[in-house]
Design an enzyme around this catalytic site. Structure first.
Site, short mmCIF file in Angstrom:
data_model
loop_
_atom_site.label_atom_id
_atom_site.label_comp_id
_atom_site.label_asym_id
_atom_site.label_seq_id
_atom_site.Cartn_x
_atom_site.Cartn_y
_atom_site.Cartn_z
N GLY A 73 26.51 -131.87 -16.43
CA GLY A 73 26.77 -132.35 -15.07
C GLY A 73 25.62 -132.05 -14.11
N ARG A 74 25.11 -130.82 -14.17
CA ARG A 74 24.07 -130.42 -13.20
C ARG A 74 22.69 -130.96 -13.58
NH1 ARG A 74 26.64 -126.64 -15.89
NH2 ARG A 74 25.58 -125.23 -17.34
N GLU B 208 39.39 -133.26 -7.67
CA GLU B 208 38.91 -133.66 -6.34
C GLU B 208 38.45 -135.12 -6.35
OE1 GLU B 208 38.04 -131.09 -8.12
OE2 GLU B 208 37.76 -129.26 -6.94
N GLU C 210 25.26 -122.14 -12.05
CA GLU C 210 26.22 -122.61 -13.05
C GLU C 210 25.61 -122.49 -14.46
OE1 GLU C 210 29.51 -125.73 -12.22
OE2 GLU C 210 27.96 -126.86 -13.28
N LYS D 251 40.45 -123.68 -11.84
CA LYS D 251 41.05 -125.02 -11.98
C LYS D 251 42.45 -124.91 -12.58
CE LYS D 251 36.76 -127.57 -13.01
NZ LYS D 251 36.04 -128.35 -14.00
O1 F6P Z 1 33.67 -127.78 -12.39
C1 F6P Z 1 32.31 -127.77 -12.62
C2 F6P Z 1 31.84 -129.13 -13.04
O2 F6P Z 1 32.30 -129.41 -14.31
C3 F6P Z 1 30.35 -129.29 -12.94
O3 F6P Z 1 29.69 -128.81 -14.04
C4 F6P Z 1 30.22 -130.75 -12.75
O4 F6P Z 1 28.97 -131.12 -12.26
C5 F6P Z 1 31.34 -131.01 -11.77
O5 F6P Z 1 32.36 -130.13 -12.17
C6 F6P Z 1 31.86 -132.41 -11.73
O6 F6P Z 1 32.36 -132.81 -12.98
P1 F6P Z 1 32.63 -134.33 -13.30
O7 F6P Z 1 31.34 -135.05 -13.17
O8 F6P Z 1 33.17 -134.35 -14.67
O9 F6P Z 1 33.62 -134.85 -12.28
#
Ligand code: F6P
Length: 545
Positions: free
Chosen positions: A264-265, A208, A351, A510
């Site tokens: 990430g979170r 995305e 998550e 995914k």
């Molecule tokens: O798909 C989940 C995830 O990996 C989350 O843990 C993360 O915050 C998000 O996608 C975005 O990931 P990235 O920062 O690698 O684009």
């Protein structure tokens, strides 16, 4: 957890205490409200309106101790690789630490962290004083954060919550969805000469984000007569993946790195916070780090678990999940500035702890994370609170509000507060059909109608709430609040014996989406299940029109 003596004791205790209502518990203990209110860094947590008593608290804190919480806290803060499926340390706390030496694999990461912070500081100053301008010399007026999940939710939450602190009237935009509307609508309002894109992605490979980043890049080039050399003034990246950032065309000078020990979170404290820094200024971001660090300190140093705010928040929620078997947790912030807080906590908790195997991969025999949901509390009152008051299930709720709000109107804030307080009271106290009947009779209803209506106007009450009071919604207290929930999530993960820091559950979708996109693009159907196949066919047909 399941086969321990303490778990069985808690089960027995549940059978006893569930016979009492919240009002019974208050009647049995006149000190209850003050005893069950904690304060840390001026953040107040009143957990007295829960189906617990001193025995519950003793048993739950014993459960936490016996799960090895103290040593696990030590392990996390000292950089042990507690994310065992990814073999990674978990050190988002290092991002706000003042320690001069924090080692990961023998390398001191404290210096790297300070370097990145100082680069972000310098960059934000240049944007604010216009020594970094767009390629044509115009001042940057708009920041566009392109990211998803943790690379979006944290910056969105903070920028909304701290909007009154914004610098230079900068505008901020967030692009997360790949539907095309979000980015095309946003780009239509922007001037390429005054826009800065922050591509925020830990992996720099998220479909995305990369699709949106490419669309932004194309729009920029289309609107600047293909001025490739201008990209450096308008695109920066926050990521751990230097190669992918370079391949995209962003030079290392414009990349703000972070590290795989930041999930990430948990990444808003890292360079993923760049949009925040640009929006509210480095000093305010630094205040947020201070707030989070003070909550870390409270969490680590409060060895009496009964006084430890994140631990108690975790235990109360776990009590409802594992013993009352309530399946959701409502987050109700009573302030528009915190409207995105439920979504942020949703990713943080779901998550992290939405797992069904333990650290060794063995199936768990107990429930883990509930569904976290919610919205602005005041709006919820006029939408879904009906269900919460009179529905057939019980939904524990965290009510969060600010004691004062210097950016708002006093009367508005007083009305807001009165509603938050009234709801918690109503959930607890309820109203009997007898009370409803006498009210109806007093208002002139006939006996027959009063008897009929009183059943519809009955509230069973005995519905638990936590109240979390912030002195104000400032950078410091927001940092405090977010760290409080981070540590709550961690504590639950330890007791459930799960890896709270991986997220394998997001991978399958995914993986399948790649194959399906291929089918849609090549107009073929390679999947075997007939439902999926027929929907792919529908898409192929629709895309031809
Ligand atoms: O798909 C989940 C995830 O990996 C989350 O843990 C993360 O915050 C998000 O996608 C975005 O990931 P990235 O920062 O690698 O684009």
């Amino acid at each position: 957890m399941l086969n321990t003596q303490i778990y069985n004791d808690l089960k027995d205790h549940y059978k006893q205490i569930s016979k009492f209502t919240l009002l019974d518990l208050f009647n049995n203990d006149s000190d209850r409200a003050s005893k069950y209110t904690l304060e840390a860094n001026a953040l107040k947590f009143d957990f007295s309106k829960n189906n617990i008593n001193d025995v519950t608290i003793s048993l739950l804190t014993k459960l936490a101790s016996e799960s090895g919480l103290a040593s696990q806290i030590e392990a996390m803060f000292s950089g042990e690789k507690i994310n065992n499926t990814e073999n990674r340390a978990v050190l988002h706390t290092a991002l706000r630490s003042k320690d001069k030496a924090i080692l990961v694999d023998g390398v001191n990461i404290a210096e790297d962290i300070q370097n990145v912070l100082s680069r972000m500081h310098d960059f934000s100053v240049k944007i604010h004083n216009a020594s970094h301008t767009g390629f044509s010399g115009k001042k940057i007026t708009d920041i566009v954060n392109i990211g998803i999940g943790g690379s979006d939710l944290g910056p969105v939450l903070v920028c909304q919550a701290l909007k009154p602190y914004r610098k230079n009237n900068l505008n901020i935009h967030f692009i997360s969805s790949v539907d095309g509307y979000q980015i095309l609508d946003t780009l239509a309002t922007l001037n390429p000469e005054t826009t800065l894109f922050v591509i925020a992605s830990k992996t720099f490979s998220t479909q995305e984000t990369m699709t949106n980043a490419m669309t932004a890049r194309k729009w920029f080039l289309d609107n600047t007569a293909n001025n490739l050399s201008a990209i450096q003034y308008h695109f920066v990246a926050s990521s751990t993946n230097i190669e992918a950032v370079s391949t995209f065309g962003i030079s290392p000078d414009n990349m703000f790195p972070f590290w795989d020990f930041v999930g990430g979170r948990y990444s808003l404290w890292s360079s993923i916070g760049l949009s925040i820094i640009l929006y509210i200024g480095y000093d305010n971001f630094s205040e947020m780090l201070n707030g989070a660090r003070d909550m870390d300190k409270h969490f680590v140093e409060t060895t009496n678990l009964k006084q430890n705010m994140p631990v108690m928040l975790a235990l109360i929620s776990l009590w409802y999940i594992n013993f009352y078997e309530y399946t959701t947790q409502v987050i109700s912030p009573y302030n528009t500035r915190l409207t995105r807080f439920p979504a942020y906590i949703q990713q943080l908790e779901m998550e992290s702890n939405g797992k069904s195997v333990d650290k060794n991969g063995d199936l768990l025999g107990y429930k883990t994370c509930p569904v976290i949901w919610g919205d602005s509390g005041i709006n919820g009152q006029h939408a879904y609170y009906q269900l919460l008051h009179q529905g057939t299930s019980i939904y524990p709720m965290d009510i969060i509000f600010a004691l004062s709000d210097k950016f708002s109107d006093r009367l508005h804030n007083q009305i807001l507060q009165s509603n938050a307080i009234a709801q918690a009271q109503a959930f607890m106290v309820g109203k009997t059909s007898l009370q409803a009947k006498s009210e109806l009779l007093a208002s002139g209803e006939s006996l027959e109608r009063a008897e009929f209506l009183s059943k519809h106007k009955e509230f069973h009450g005995n519905r638990p709430t936590n109240m979390i009071l912030l002195p104000e919604i400032s950078p410091y207290y927001l940092g405090n609040l977010i760290a409080l929930y981070e540590h709550k999530t961690f504590v639950q993960g330890i007791i459930w014996n799960i890896d709270s820091f991986d997220q394998w559950g997001v991978e399958l979708g995914k993986q399948l989406a790649k194959g399906i996109l291929n089918d849609i693009l090549l107009e073929k159907v390679s999947t075997t299940d007939t439902s999926t196949a027929s929907i792919i066919k529908e898409c192929i047909t629709a895309n031809k029109n």
